[in-house]
Write an enzyme that holds these catalytic residues in place. Structure first.
Site, mmCIF file in Angstrom:
data_model
loop_
_atom_site.group_PDB
_atom_site.id
_atom_site.type_symbol
_atom_site.label_atom_id
_atom_site.label_comp_id
_atom_site.label_asym_id
_atom_site.label_seq_id
_atom_site.Cartn_x
_atom_site.Cartn_y
_atom_site.Cartn_z
ATOM 1 N N LYS A 145 51.280 8.091 18.654
ATOM 2 C CA LYS A 145 51.080 9.322 17.871
ATOM 3 C C LYS A 145 50.369 8.943 16.575
ATOM 4 C CE LYS A 145 54.563 11.688 15.685
ATOM 5 N NZ LYS A 145 54.149 11.533 14.264
ATOM 6 N N GLU A 185 54.019 19.910 12.099
ATOM 7 C CA GLU A 185 55.149 19.737 11.185
ATOM 8 C C GLU A 185 55.049 20.681 9.991
ATOM 9 O OE1 GLU A 185 56.112 15.672 10.228
ATOM 10 O OE2 GLU A 185 57.629 16.269 8.754
HETATM 11 O O1 KIV Z 1 58.090 9.851 12.041
HETATM 12 C C1 KIV Z 1 58.660 10.832 12.552
HETATM 13 O O2 KIV Z 1 59.881 10.852 12.763
HETATM 14 C C2 KIV Z 1 57.831 11.985 12.897
HETATM 15 C C3 KIV Z 1 58.546 13.237 13.325
HETATM 16 C C4 KIV Z 1 59.246 13.840 12.176
HETATM 17 C C5 KIV Z 1 57.641 14.185 13.988
HETATM 18 O O3 KIV Z 1 56.652 11.919 12.833
#
Ligand code: KIV
Length: 272
Positions: A121, A190
């Site tokens: 991600k 988010e």
């Molecule tokens: O780092 C994380 O936990 C995240 C989530 C809050 C989506 O990116």
């Protein structure tokens, strides 16, 4: 319960898109260690994110900026070993993809190769699209992340709601379409207005996963320690506590202290 998430086959990035198309909500939590990830996977979650929030939750840092690729790999390796069913997504930490496309691809390959995670991600839109495409072309599924992107906390000046104003909302929608176009299988949204998240969800093929983005996204994610009532003094409007784990742990620790002090633990049966 839906039909896709109860199928005991390993969930893949492709499954997330199939779930979106089938209208089945996607469930995600974060995890950072083997034991917790095992419990969450066995409970039937669809995806676990090794978030760079490990920087806050595991290391006690104020933000996600300091965590390194090596530290993310350490956490992701432990999580991936525990997960038999869910999709395992590892955050690319700050600094691992911002310098150049080549460095981003190299770091994504390292994360997948060394940790055993299924996907990565990344935070950002148009400005990282070329790197995202390079990583996808290398065979690695990518989840985007728009709205409040904590790696840019210094630019935003805090963790407030994003895209309230029309111009920022339009930019977010455009970024989501670009990430979709280059092939992201998912996009985390988010802390953005629910109506905007709903519009993004309708406009992209990728599965949208919301945190503080209302109920019309394709799925939801929370930091497990927040969702289970472990983090103390953190209760933003979007957060619900689904358990009181801090209280359970506190009671357990107090009981342990009491029995040791009273010499009732260990008992004869618990001794060799
Ligand atoms: O780092 C994380 O936990 C995240 C989530 C809050 C989506 O990116």
């Amino acid at each position: 319960m839906g039909y896709l998430s109860t199928d005991k086959k390993k969930i893949t990035a492709k499954t997330f898109v199939e779930m979106k198309n089938a209208g089945e909500k996607i469930t995600m939590l974060t995890a950072y260690d083997f034991t917790t990830a095992g419990i969450i996977d066995q409970a039937g979650i669809d995806g676990i994110l090794i978030g760079d929030s490990a920087s806050n939750v595991m290391a006690g840092n104020e933000n996600t900026i300091p965590i390194t690729v090596d530290q993310m790999i350490y956490h992701a390796k432990a999580v991936a070993k525990a997960c038999k069913h869910c999709l395992v997504i590892c955050d690319m930490p700050f600094g691992s993809y911002q310098v150049s496309r080549e460095e981003g691809i190299r770091n994504a390959i390292r994360i997948i190769k060394e940790s055993g995670a299924d996907a990565v991600k990344m935070e950002g839109g148009e400005e990282i699209a070329d790197t995202v495409k390079g990583i996808i072309d290398a065979g690695i599924p990518v989840m985007g992340h728009l709205g409040l992107t904590p790696q840019s906390v210094h630019k935003f000046g805090g963790y407030g709601l994003r895209a309230k104003q029309e111009a920022e909302a339009q930019k977010l929608l455009k970024d989501a379409k670009i990430l979709d176009e280059v092939g992201c299988f998912g996009i985390t949204l988010e802390k953005v207005p629910a109506a905007l998240a709903a519009e993004v969800t309708k406009s992209v093929k990728a599965a949208t996963i919301g945190i503080g983005a209302g109920h019309d996204t394709d799925g939801q994610i929370l930091v497990y320690a927040d969702a289970l009532g472990m983090t103390q003094g953190f209760k933003p409007k979007f957060l619900r506590h689904f358990a009181q784990v801090a209280e359970v742990m506190n009671n357990g620790v107090q009981e342990y202290i009491k029995t040791v002090k009273e010499s009732t633990f260990p008992s004869d049966e618990e001794s060799y």
